[in-house]
Design a protein around this motif. Structure first.
Motif, short mmCIF file in Angstrom:
data_model
loop_
_atom_site.label_atom_id
_atom_site.label_comp_id
_atom_site.label_asym_id
_atom_site.label_seq_id
_atom_site.Cartn_x
_atom_site.Cartn_y
_atom_site.Cartn_z
N VAL A 173 30.84 -32.98 78.65
CA VAL A 173 29.80 -33.02 79.68
C VAL A 173 30.06 -34.17 80.65
N LEU A 174 30.45 -35.33 80.13
CA LEU A 174 30.73 -36.48 81.00
C LEU A 174 31.90 -36.18 81.94
N VAL A 175 32.89 -35.48 81.44
CA VAL A 175 34.01 -35.08 82.30
C VAL A 175 33.52 -34.14 83.40
N ALA A 176 32.65 -33.22 83.03
CA ALA A 176 32.18 -32.21 83.98
C ALA A 176 31.29 -32.80 85.08
N VAL A 177 30.48 -33.82 84.75
CA VAL A 177 29.53 -34.36 85.74
C VAL A 177 30.08 -35.59 86.46
N GLN A 178 31.29 -36.01 86.11
CA GLN A 178 31.81 -37.24 86.71
C GLN A 178 31.91 -37.14 88.23
N PRO A 179 31.25 -38.04 88.95
CA PRO A 179 31.40 -38.06 90.41
C PRO A 179 32.61 -38.90 90.81
N MET A 180 33.14 -38.66 91.98
CA MET A 180 34.19 -39.54 92.49
C MET A 180 33.57 -40.87 92.90
N THR A 181 34.33 -41.94 92.69
CA THR A 181 33.85 -43.29 92.95
C THR A 181 34.75 -43.95 93.98
N ALA A 182 34.16 -44.53 95.01
CA ALA A 182 34.93 -45.21 96.05
C ALA A 182 35.59 -46.45 95.47
N GLY A 183 36.90 -46.54 95.62
CA GLY A 183 37.62 -47.69 95.09
C GLY A 183 37.17 -49.01 95.71
N ALA A 184 36.64 -48.95 96.93
CA ALA A 184 36.23 -50.17 97.64
C ALA A 184 35.09 -50.90 96.97
N ILE A 185 34.31 -50.22 96.13
CA ILE A 185 33.15 -50.89 95.53
C ILE A 185 33.57 -52.03 94.61
N PHE A 186 34.78 -51.95 94.07
CA PHE A 186 35.22 -52.98 93.13
C PHE A 186 35.56 -54.29 93.82
N ALA A 187 35.71 -54.26 95.13
CA ALA A 187 35.99 -55.47 95.90
C ALA A 187 34.76 -55.97 96.65
N ALA A 188 33.65 -55.27 96.52
CA ALA A 188 32.43 -55.66 97.24
C ALA A 188 31.83 -56.91 96.61
N LYS A 189 31.40 -57.83 97.46
CA LYS A 189 30.86 -59.11 96.99
C LYS A 189 29.33 -59.13 97.07
N VAL A 190 28.74 -59.71 96.04
CA VAL A 190 27.29 -59.91 96.01
C VAL A 190 26.96 -61.07 96.93
N SER A 191 25.97 -60.91 97.80
CA SER A 191 25.60 -61.99 98.72
C SER A 191 24.80 -63.07 98.01
N LYS A 192 23.84 -62.63 97.17
CA LYS A 192 23.04 -63.56 96.37
C LYS A 192 22.73 -62.90 95.05
N ALA A 193 23.19 -63.51 93.96
CA ALA A 193 23.00 -62.92 92.64
C ALA A 193 21.59 -63.19 92.13
N ALA A 194 20.81 -62.14 91.98
CA ALA A 194 19.41 -62.27 91.59
C ALA A 194 19.24 -62.87 90.21
N TRP A 195 20.26 -62.74 89.35
CA TRP A 195 20.10 -63.25 87.98
C TRP A 195 19.98 -64.76 87.93
N ASN A 196 20.30 -65.44 89.01
CA ASN A 196 20.11 -66.89 89.04
C ASN A 196 18.64 -67.28 89.04
N ASP A 197 17.79 -66.37 89.46
CA ASP A 197 16.37 -66.70 89.65
C ASP A 197 15.42 -65.89 88.78
N LYS A 198 15.93 -64.92 88.03
CA LYS A 198 15.03 -64.04 87.29
C LYS A 198 15.47 -63.89 85.83
N PRO A 199 14.52 -63.66 84.92
CA PRO A 199 14.88 -63.51 83.50
C PRO A 199 15.83 -62.33 83.30
N THR A 200 16.78 -62.52 82.38
CA THR A 200 17.89 -61.58 82.26
C THR A 200 18.18 -61.27 80.79
N TRP A 201 18.54 -60.01 80.56
CA TRP A 201 18.96 -59.55 79.23
C TRP A 201 20.33 -58.88 79.37
N TYR A 202 21.12 -58.94 78.29
CA TYR A 202 22.47 -58.35 78.34
C TYR A 202 22.76 -57.68 77.01
#
Length: 256
Positions: A173-202
């Motif tokens: 099912v995962l193979v069947a529904v897989q969308p194409m992903t733009a390679g450029a997203i992996f080089a996109a930079k976060v302008s301000k990381a919200a986790w610096n100011d808000k409670p976070t779980w991982y």
């Protein structure tokens, strides 16, 4: 009368400090809105097992369908979903979705962030930069670049590196529904990381073959996140939905 006076004095001392400021404060009301953001090579159905578990707890859940065409468009889609909610939001991101929520989480409606085997760059960083010092995960060798700059995971990559602990039917099912992903997203930079100011779980996936587990633990530590480690593949929310739902539910209370 003296006894009653002493009782009143003790009661007052538990509520007020010497400066006369009220000390006993109520805990923040639990968050009722949960917005889920999927990662690359996947769609909103990534959360199909988690959604009913959260709904059973009375939570209002939205799984955003980010387009994976550009970082800006993915963030915009997430912000629209957050803005549409009535009240505070817990924002959850898987994999690349962690980059998206790090940016979209600056929305004032977002009260907390949950990262599921997710990238968590700091301000001015991208996935490529923060991954250089960690072992190359096997899944990176099963990417299939397309002519227009988009990427796919090969069926073998999905089954052996992305979701190796699911059933064969689930993998198909995962193979069947897989969308194409733009390679450029992996080089996109976060302008301000919200986790610096808000409670976070991982949630760390210790058997992840798409992101180095060592990197996941490092990112969780950097964020000072409340961390849960599960013996899971990259798609931890599909292989361990109960445990993931429990983390999300706890996060809605904003109590680490």
């Amino acid at each position: 009368m003296k006894f009653l006076s002493r009782v009143a004095l003790v009661a007052a001392s538990t509520l007020f400090n010497p400066g006369g400021i009220l000390m006993a404060q109520s805990a923040p009301a639990p968050i009722k809105n949960v917005v889920l953001v999927h990662g690359a090579f996947a769609d909103g159905s990534s959360y199909a097992k988690v959604i009913p578990l959260l709904q059973a707890k009375g939570l209002h859940v939205i799984s955003v369908q980010i387009p994976l065409t550009s970082f800006d468009e993915d963030v915009a889609a997430t912000k629209r979903a957050v803005d549409a909610q009535d009240g505070p939001v817990l924002l959850v991101g898987h994999s690349y979705g962690g980059v998206v929520i790090s940016e979209a989480g600056n929305n004032p409606k977002v009260a907390g962030l949950v990262y599921l085997a997710a990238f968590a760059p700091d301000s001015g960083q991208n996935i490529v930069e923060i991954s250089k010092s960690f072992p190359k995960p096997p899944g990176m060798d099963t990417l299939a670049p397309q002519a227009d700059g988009f990427l796919l995971l090969t069926p073998q990559g999905v089954k052996e590196n992305f979701a190796q602990d699911l059933t064969e039917t689930e993998k198909d099912v995962l193979v069947a529904v897989q969308p194409m992903t733009a390679g450029a997203i992996f080089a996109a930079k976060v302008s301000k990381a919200a986790w610096n100011d808000k409670p976070t779980w991982y949630v760390v996936s210790s058997n992840d073959r798409m992101i180095s587990p060592e990197q996941e633990k490092s990112m969780a530590k950097q964020m000072n996140a409340s961390t849960t480690v599960l013996q899971a593949s990259h798609v931890v929310m599909l292989s361990h939905p109960k445990e993931v739902a429990a983390v999300i539910e706890k996060a809605t209370t904003l109590q680490k």
